[in-house]
Structures are given as C-alpha cells and as structure tokens.
Design an enzyme around this catalytic site. Structure first.
Site, short mmCIF file in Angstrom:
data_model
loop_
_atom_site.label_atom_id
_atom_site.label_comp_id
_atom_site.label_asym_id
_atom_site.label_seq_id
_atom_site.Cartn_x
_atom_site.Cartn_y
_atom_site.Cartn_z
N ARG A 96 0.85 -1.20 0.00
CA ARG A 96 0.00 0.00 0.00
C ARG A 96 0.88 1.25 0.00
NH1 ARG A 96 -4.12 0.26 4.85
NH2 ARG A 96 -5.15 -1.41 3.71
N ARG A 110 -1.80 7.07 9.41
CA ARG A 110 -1.89 6.54 8.04
C ARG A 110 -2.06 7.66 7.01
NH1 ARG A 110 -4.07 1.20 8.23
NH2 ARG A 110 -3.27 0.17 10.09
N LYS A 132 -3.73 1.76 14.93
CA LYS A 132 -3.72 2.67 13.78
C LYS A 132 -4.35 4.01 14.13
CE LYS A 132 -6.26 -0.24 11.28
NZ LYS A 132 -7.22 -0.85 10.34
N LYS A 152 -5.99 7.57 12.09
CA LYS A 152 -6.35 8.13 10.78
C LYS A 152 -6.75 9.60 10.89
CE LYS A 152 -7.66 3.69 9.00
NZ LYS A 152 -8.74 2.83 8.48
N CYS A 176 -15.20 -3.24 -0.39
CA CYS A 176 -13.83 -3.52 0.04
C CYS A 176 -13.31 -4.72 -0.76
CB CYS A 176 -13.80 -3.80 1.53
SG CYS A 176 -14.43 -5.44 1.95
N CYS A 232 -8.17 -10.67 1.26
CA CYS A 232 -8.21 -10.23 2.65
C CYS A 232 -8.34 -11.41 3.61
CB CYS A 232 -9.36 -9.25 2.89
SG CYS A 232 -9.38 -8.71 4.61
N CYS A 259 -16.57 -8.06 6.07
CA CYS A 259 -16.54 -8.32 7.51
C CYS A 259 -16.86 -7.03 8.25
CB CYS A 259 -15.16 -8.89 7.93
SG CYS A 259 -13.93 -7.64 8.29
N CYS A 267 -14.11 -1.39 6.20
CA CYS A 267 -13.15 -0.71 5.32
C CYS A 267 -13.81 0.13 4.23
CB CYS A 267 -12.20 -1.71 4.70
SG CYS A 267 -11.22 -2.58 5.95
#
Ligand code: SRM
Ligand code: SF4
Length: 569
Positions: free
Chosen positions: A74, A143, A210, A212, A431, A437, A476, A480
């Site tokens: 990424r 991120r 994480k 953001k 996603c 994934c 899930c 995302c």
C-alpha cells in the site's frame, strides 16, 4: 482477557524492533515464500500486508500443498495526488510485480495485490524511484491523510492540499529502517534526512493502534471526515482560513456480537488556530500514544478513549500538551458531499475529469479496458491523477482542446460514459474481501457489480433509478468501505450472509443501524425492494433513503419486511 498493566504481544515486538527493523532484513533474504509472525506484524509499518490466495487455500491444503503466499503493498499519497509520471510508474509496477491491477482505496491511495516475497524489494524500490513511499501506509502510526479531492485552483483547495501534505510529513515516523531494508540506505520519498533516529513523537512503541486523519470542509465531506480518529474540518470565510474544528474519536471497526466494540463518529473537541494545525494534530497523536489501551488491541483505538473519558477531558489534555487554552469548536454549516465525476473546470482555464472505477479496481475486463485507457490518456495528455475516497479517479490539468480526444479514447476502450452510470452504481463502495483479505467472512468486491445490477432493477420498479443512494459492501465488520456511514451498509456476517445496516445519512454525519442481522446474499435485492417501495410511497419532500429509514426507525421497517414476507407466503 488482559491482565491490568499487561501489554499485548505486538507492544513487545515494537519495543524490541529497533525502530521497526526487527528481523525483516534477514526474513527478506531467507529464501522462504513468507515472513514469520513477527515479520508479518512489522511489515505493516512498511506498508506491506502478508496474506495468501484464499480461493485456492482449502484445495491446496487437501492436496498437501502450501498456500500461495502473496503480499499486498500500500502506498502513502496524501490527498491521493499523483503526477502523470508517478501514475505511469505505478501502472508499470502493477504489471511487472503485482497482479496487473491497481486498486484505489477508500483512503485515496493505491494498493497492489499479488506481489511475491522474492520480488518485494524490487517492488518497493520501483515505487520509491517514482518518489512514492509505502512507509507508514499501515501499522500503529498515522496513516494516509485524506482530503477534498477536487483540483479547484482557489485559495481554499490550495490550502487543503498543502495542509494534507504537511500533516502527513509532520507525522511520519522518523525511522531509517525503511530505507535501510528496502532501498539499501538510499534517500526515500517522504523521509526527512535531517530527523534523528530518536522518534520524539512515536517513541519506541509507536501508537497503541492505527490512527487516521481526514481533512474536509463542510462544503465537501467526500472523505467522510467523522470516521477518522482525528477529523479536521477547516473553516474559511471568503476564502480566508479561520481555523479548524478538531473532532476526535471516529472509527468503524467492530466485532459481531461484541457490544464492547462499536463504530463511532468523531465528536467535536476544540477549535484550532491556523498556525497551530501541526502541533495540535501531534497533540492528538500524543494523547492516543499516552492514554490508549496497550493491553487489548480490540479496545485500543482513540474512539474508546474519547467515548469513555469524554470531550472535556480530551480538550484539557490537548491544552496541556500545547501549553495553551483552546477555543471550543465553532458551529459548522451542514455537510455536503460533492460529486466530482464528469467534466469540470479547475478555475485556471484547465479541466478535470472524474471517472467511476468499480470498487477502485483499475483493470482491463472483457469489453472495458480501463487500465489500458488510463495509461494511454495519462501518457498522451500528461494529466495528473487524483484518487477519490469513493474509490474513483480524477484526471486533472487537461487542456480544453484535448477533451474530445480523451472522450474518444475512453469510448474506444469501452469505458462507460459517466452520464450512463446510475447514481446507485456511482456511489457504491466495496472492500477487496475475498480472495486477498485474510479477515473476510464474505465476498464484497466480486459481488458488487451483480448486486448493483439487481438493485438497479428494483429501484427502477419504484421510479427511483435517479435517486442518489450509497450502498457500501464489506466482507466483515471492520468497515473498510465505511458501511455504517452511508445510506445502506452490507456487512459480511458469515459465508453467504450479510448484516443489513440502514439509516445513515449521505453526508456522513449519522451512523446507520442494524436492521437485519443475517440476510442471505441472494435475498438482499428483494429485501431492499420492500424498503424502496415504502420509501417511494411515503418519503417526505427532499428526503434521502437513509434519512427516511432513520425517521421510520427499526420497528416500522421490520414490520414492513414482515408484512411483505406474509404476503409472499
Ligand atoms: Fe481496512 C484491516 C483494506 C480502509 C478498518 N483493511 C484491513 C486489511 C489490511 C486486512 C487485514 O488487516 O488483514 C484489509 C486489506 C484487504 C486487502 O485484501 O487488500 C483492509 N481498508 C482496506 C482498504 C483497502 C479497503 C478499500 O476498499 O479500499 C482501505 C485502505 C485504506 C488506506 O488506503 O489506508 C481500508 N479500513 C479502512 C477504513 C475506512 C477509512 O479509513 O476511511 C476503515 C474504517 C475506519 C476505521 O479505521 O475504523 C478500516 N481495516 C479496518 C479495520 C478495523 C479497525 C478497528 O478499529 O477495529 C481492520 C482490522 C484491523 O485493523 O485489525 C482493517
Ligand atoms: Fe477485509 Fe473486512 Fe476490511 Fe473487507 S472490511 S477489506 S473483509 S478487513
């Protein structure tokens, strides 16, 4: 269960990693197809996810074969901005080292799937040669910073663009491990040479999880700013920046049947003066660093801290870090979401063109060669791409005299004209889910097109085909494609079943609620059909589908579904 004071395994790994080095260099050289578990966890900070092809895994296991190990890489592109030359370099990486596709993410960057370990170093080096880094694209750090994508040449957009880059740069980890491991010590895109290895912001254990950051203006919330740990809303008056509202504690990940985990929209905490942007953003990062849960990664996002300690507490902490008092957040106008697709003027005599990309996958498919078309157009006309949080792409800096030739090139490659894409298709997100994934419970990207085909049919039945409606599909509950923030969310529940969420608003200011917990994939279109019928019959003037579902509430919607099921039986 976590014992008080005990830290998670990942915390120990970070601390002992010597600024994210760990055993990655050795792992890279060992000739094996995959890194070990510590390598897997550290790779994320370098923008790399190790996974395997889930389609073939079971059959291969039954035949005694190892999985097909693959890596996802990424990039980090603040605000999704790329030059034409960078796009072409990324395009070449997709063909040379990945699976021949570029995947635009919901955070305005590009991912590559299908990279193999033996070519990982060359892949990262090729990206960095184009001055594109992957450092801190994933991991327990700040991120990719998202912002308003439109390349409008005015003071507002110039400031947002610059702020997104400054925030991204200011909050990068200081480690030199990245260029030692992947670039043999060469200068790297995005890394400041003059910063010492000692990391004043991240220390040795980085963040608990994480983090953001999204930067928006009320006039354009296409980034879904309130779903970020730090949602920054810039307030301008007559093109002059007044300052920023800081909203803290957004985040969408949750686990089914675990009410202690939940999606949350960021809530306003303080107003920050223009000159304090970077320090104040760093203070929020420090707040997370110092107070976030380091024992339980399922409870480690900033949102849990804000939900439990409150906005006043957070404001006081920020003031202590900054050594000054902060104003309370200012009133903001209603959020809007701008549609950037199609042809637009930039304001400097040049044009930009927004093109829809189904689930962000830039690929050549039978009948539609979008990958080839973009390569040809970007190289022939030198237009600079910008990636959208809606997984779409803009081509900017186009001279008006090239417009007809670009339209012609797109037609020649079978790329569907923007005007022929229905709003529901245009606004849908999905996603990646299967097969890449590791966390996917269901399909998402691969069922998006057939599902939207079926939904379009139902909308047309009720005269709603031109209705602006967002359907967001994830494999899930991690969220995302931000399924809890649009009109309709389909969230992978178990193989073949989705949880149906409705009642969010198009502008991203209200979360949706769970209407049906386990809905069979093939029952989704007909379930929506019942809700669309009700909407067409009893909506109020100007009311969107999410607002309508919110007004009626779960009880009324469920009885409509039950009544329709009785009629059908
Ligand atoms: Fe995500 C994990 C893909 C945006 C919440 N996300 C993953 C991983 C890396 C799976 C993993 O950990 O093994 C997925 C890789 C799949 C693959 O095959 O490529 C993945 N996330 C994506 C992308 C590519 C989805 C897309 O369709 O574009 C997006 C990449 C963004 C980027 O460029 O940085 C992506 N992920 C999001 C968003 C939306 C956003 O940020 O605007 C969210 C919800 C907001 C949030 O962060 O809460 C999101 N991803 C998660 C979570 C849940 C985190 C949590 O707090 O519980 C996970 C799982 C985790 O971190 O443990 C996750
Ligand atoms: Fe994977 Fe779940 Fe994110 Fe989809 S929502 S990419 S299935 S982690």
């Amino acid at each position: 269960m976590t014992i008080a004071g005990q830290v998670s395994k990942v915390e120990v790994l970070k601390k002992e990693s010597r600024a994210l080095r760990g055993g990655l260099a050795e792992g890279l050289a060992d000739g094996r197809p995959a890194f070990d578990e510590d390598g897997y966890n550290l790779l994320k900070f370098h923008g790399i996810y190790q996974g395997y092809d889930r389609d073939s895994a079971t059959e291969r296991k039954q035949s005694g074969l190892d999985k097909i190990h693959q890596l996802m890489v990424r990039t980090r592109l603040p605000g999704g901005r790329l030059s034409a030359a960078q796009y072409l370099a990324l395009d070449a990486v997709a063909d040379r080292y990945a699976n021949g596709t570029l995947r635009i993410t919901t955070r305005q960057t590009i991912q590559f799937h299908g990279v193999v370990k033996a070519e990982l170093k060359q892949t990262i080096a090729a990206l960095n040669r184009a001055l594109v880094t992957t450092l801190a694209a994933c991991g327990d750090v700040v991120r990719n910073v998202t912002t308003v994508p439109a390349p409008i040449r005015d003071a507002v957009h110039a400031r947002l663009d610059e702020d997104a880059r400054r925030l991204s740069q200011h909050l990068l980890p200081a480690t030199r491990a990245y260029h030692e491991i992947w670039l043999d010590g060469e200068q790297v895109a995005g890394v400041q040479e003059d910063r010492p290895e000692e990391d004043a912001l991240y220390g040795t254990t980085y963040l608990p999880r994480k983090f953001k950051i999204g930067l928006a203006i009320p006039e354009d919330n296409s980034v879904d700013v309130l779903t970020n740990d730090l949602g920054i809303v810039a307030l301008f008056e007559d093109g002059v920046l007044q300052g920023y509202n800081f909203a803290l504690g957004g985040g969408l990940g949750m686990t089914h049947n675990k009410p202690k985990t939940f999606p949350r929209l960021a809530t306003p905490v303080a107003f920050v003066a223009p000159d304090d942007l970077l320090d104040a953003a760093a203070a929020v990062v420090r707040l997370h660093r110092d107070h976030g849960d380091r024992g339980n990664r399922k409870h480690a996002r900033l949102k849990y801290l804000i939900a439990e300690r409150g906005e006043e507490w957070a404001k006081a902490q920020l003031e202590a870090y900054l050594g000054k008092t902060l104003e309370y957040p200012r009133e903001v106008p209603r959020f809007e979401v701008v549609d950037h697709l199609g042809w637009h003027e930039q304001g400097d005599g040049l044009l930009y063109l927004g093109l829809p990309v189904a689930s962000g996958r830039i690929a050549d498919r039978p009948g539609e060669s979008l990958h080839t078309a973009l390569r040809e157009i970007v190289s022939r006309f030198g237009c600079d791409p910008i990636l959208l949080p809606s997984q779409d792409i803009l081509l900017s800096n186009i001279a008006p005299e090239n417009r007809a030739a670009i339209d012609e090139a797109l037609r020649g490659h079978g790329v569907i004209a923007v005007g022929d894409v229905t709003p529901v298709r245009r606004w849908s997100l999905a996603c990646p889910a299967l097969p890449t994934c590791g966390l996917a419970l269901t399909e998402a990207e691969r069922i998006q097109t057939p599902l939207i085909d079926a939904v379009e049919e139902r909308l047309a039945r009720h005269g709603l085909i031109d209705e602006r409606l967002s359907i967001r599909i994830t494999g899930c509950p991690n969220g995302c494609a931000r399924p809890y923030a649009g009109d309709v969310g389909l969230v992978g529940r178990m193989p073949g079943f989705f949880a149906l969420y409705v009642g969010g608003d198009f502008a991203g200011t209200r979360l949706s609620f769970n209407l049906v917990d386990k809905l069979a994939e093939n029952a989704v279109p007909d379930t929506l059909d019942v809700l669309f019928g009700l909407f067409a019959d009893s909506r109020e003037a100007g009311e969107g589908f999410g607002d309508f579902c919110h007004r009626l509430g779960r009880g009324a919607l469920l009885s409509a579904l039950a009544q329709s099921a009785r009629k059908a039986s």
